[in-house]
Design an enzyme around this catalytic site. Structure first.
Site, PDB file in Angstrom:
ATOM      1  CB  SER A 283      -0.933   0.013   1.251  1.00  0.00           C
ATOM      2  OG  SER A 283      -0.473   0.106   2.322  1.00  0.00           O
TER       3      SER A 283
ATOM      4  CG  ASN B  69      13.257   0.364   5.995  1.00  0.00           C
ATOM      5  OD1 ASN B  69      12.348  -0.272   5.419  1.00  0.00           O
ATOM      6  ND2 ASN B  69      13.235  -0.107   7.372  1.00  0.00           N
TER       7      ASN B  69
ATOM      8  CG  HIS C 165      10.984   0.301  11.877  1.00  0.00           C
ATOM      9  ND1 HIS C 165      10.988  -1.115  11.564  1.00  0.00           N
ATOM     10  CD2 HIS C 165      10.420   0.378  13.293  1.00  0.00           C
ATOM     11  CE1 HIS C 165      10.814  -1.851  12.707  1.00  0.00           C
ATOM     12  NE2 HIS C 165      10.736  -0.876  13.709  1.00  0.00           N
TER      13      HIS C 165
HETATM   14  C1  GRF Z   1       4.640  -0.688   6.744  1.00  0.00           C
HETATM   15  O1  GRF Z   1       3.927  -0.533   7.933  1.00  0.00           O
HETATM   16  C2  GRF Z   1       6.207  -0.236   6.702  1.00  0.00           C
HETATM   17  O2  GRF Z   1       6.422   0.691   7.828  1.00  0.00           O
HETATM   18  C3  GRF Z   1       6.640  -1.710   6.983  1.00  0.00           C
HETATM   19  O3  GRF Z   1       5.760  -2.499   6.357  1.00  0.00           O
HETATM   20  C4  GRF Z   1       4.709  -2.010   6.173  1.00  0.00           C
HETATM   21  C5  GRF Z   1       4.388  -2.231   4.585  1.00  0.00           C
HETATM   22  O4  GRF Z   1       2.892  -2.020   4.554  1.00  0.00           O
HETATM   23  N1  GRF Z   1       8.157  -1.673   6.887  1.00  0.00           N
HETATM   24  P1  GRF Z   1       2.484  -1.929   2.986  1.00  0.00           P
HETATM   25  O5  GRF Z   1       2.959  -3.266   2.203  1.00  0.00           O
HETATM   26  O6  GRF Z   1       3.038  -0.727   2.311  1.00  0.00           O
HETATM   27  O7  GRF Z   1       1.008  -1.815   3.207  1.00  0.00           O
END
Ligand code: GRF
Length: 189
Positions: free
Chosen positions: A14, A102, A104
């Site tokens: 997403s 990245n 987090h």
């Molecule tokens: C997000 O919460 C990001 O911070 C973490 O993994 C999740 C990925 O969500 N590293 P999506 O696949 O972008 O919906």
């Protein structure tokens, strides 16, 4: 010339979709490829919607230089990890110094490190009675979640919040801030 950014993701994607939409009409940044270590990750479908090619590489391809070769052929300038669960190998770190970031889903240095991803993070935040959580955007180095912090944003965690409630708030922060911060970092690099 536009900066060419590769998006790496392992799951839903997403954030990948949000980033693609945000920069759809950008004259400075483009996102020509999505790369995943999972062949069945929903991120592939999301990329397809925007006609962006997405590729699956095995864990070993990241480590043996296959992925690096591909990125160089694609003249990629910068890498953004958005929910990418593999450790970034040395060959990519040395080829893209200061050019891999990245996101987090917590306030590092708390709740980071191996095994701290997705719902595990939000469960740990709730279990430890934290009053706030948030997002951390950081450079990637050889250790999970330890690279220099670029940006953080916070949200409250109420005693009645479930891990899913926290996840929702954190995702909202990700959508709000991640694309803008990517733009700022890439353009000053
Ligand atoms: C997000 O919460 C990001 O911070 C973490 O993994 C999740 C990925 O969500 N590293 P999506 O696949 O972008 O919906």
């Amino acid at each position: 010339m536009k900066k060419r950014i590769a998006l790496f993701a392992s799951g839903s994607g997403s954030n990948v979709e949000n980033i693609i939409r945000y920069f759809m009409n950008s004259c400075e940044l483009e996102f020509p490829v999505v790369i995943s270590n999972r062949s069945d990750a929903p991120v592939h479908e999301r990329a397809k919607k925007y006609n962006i090619p997405s590729y699956y590489f095995k864990k070993n391809d990241f480590e043996n230089g296959e992925v690096l070769k591909f990125l160089q052929e694609e003249t990629i300038d910068f890498i953004v990890l958005a929910g990418f669960l593999l450790k970034v190998p040395d060959n990519l770190l040395s080829a893209y110094p200061g050019r891999i970031i990245n996101i987090h889903p917590a306030l590092l240095p708390k709740f980071g490190g191996k095994g701290m991803y997705g719902s595990h993070v939000h469960e740990a935040v709730v279990a430890s009675g934290e009053k706030e959580s948030g997002i951390t955007i950081h450079y990637v180095n050889e250790n999970y979640d330890e690279g220099q912090i670029i940006f953080q944003a916070k949200c409250p965690v109420f005693p009645t919040d479930s891990p899913e409630d926290v996840a929702r708030k954190v995702h909202a922060l990700e959508y709000e801030h991640f694309p803008r911060v990517i733009g700022e970092v890439v353009l000053r690099t």
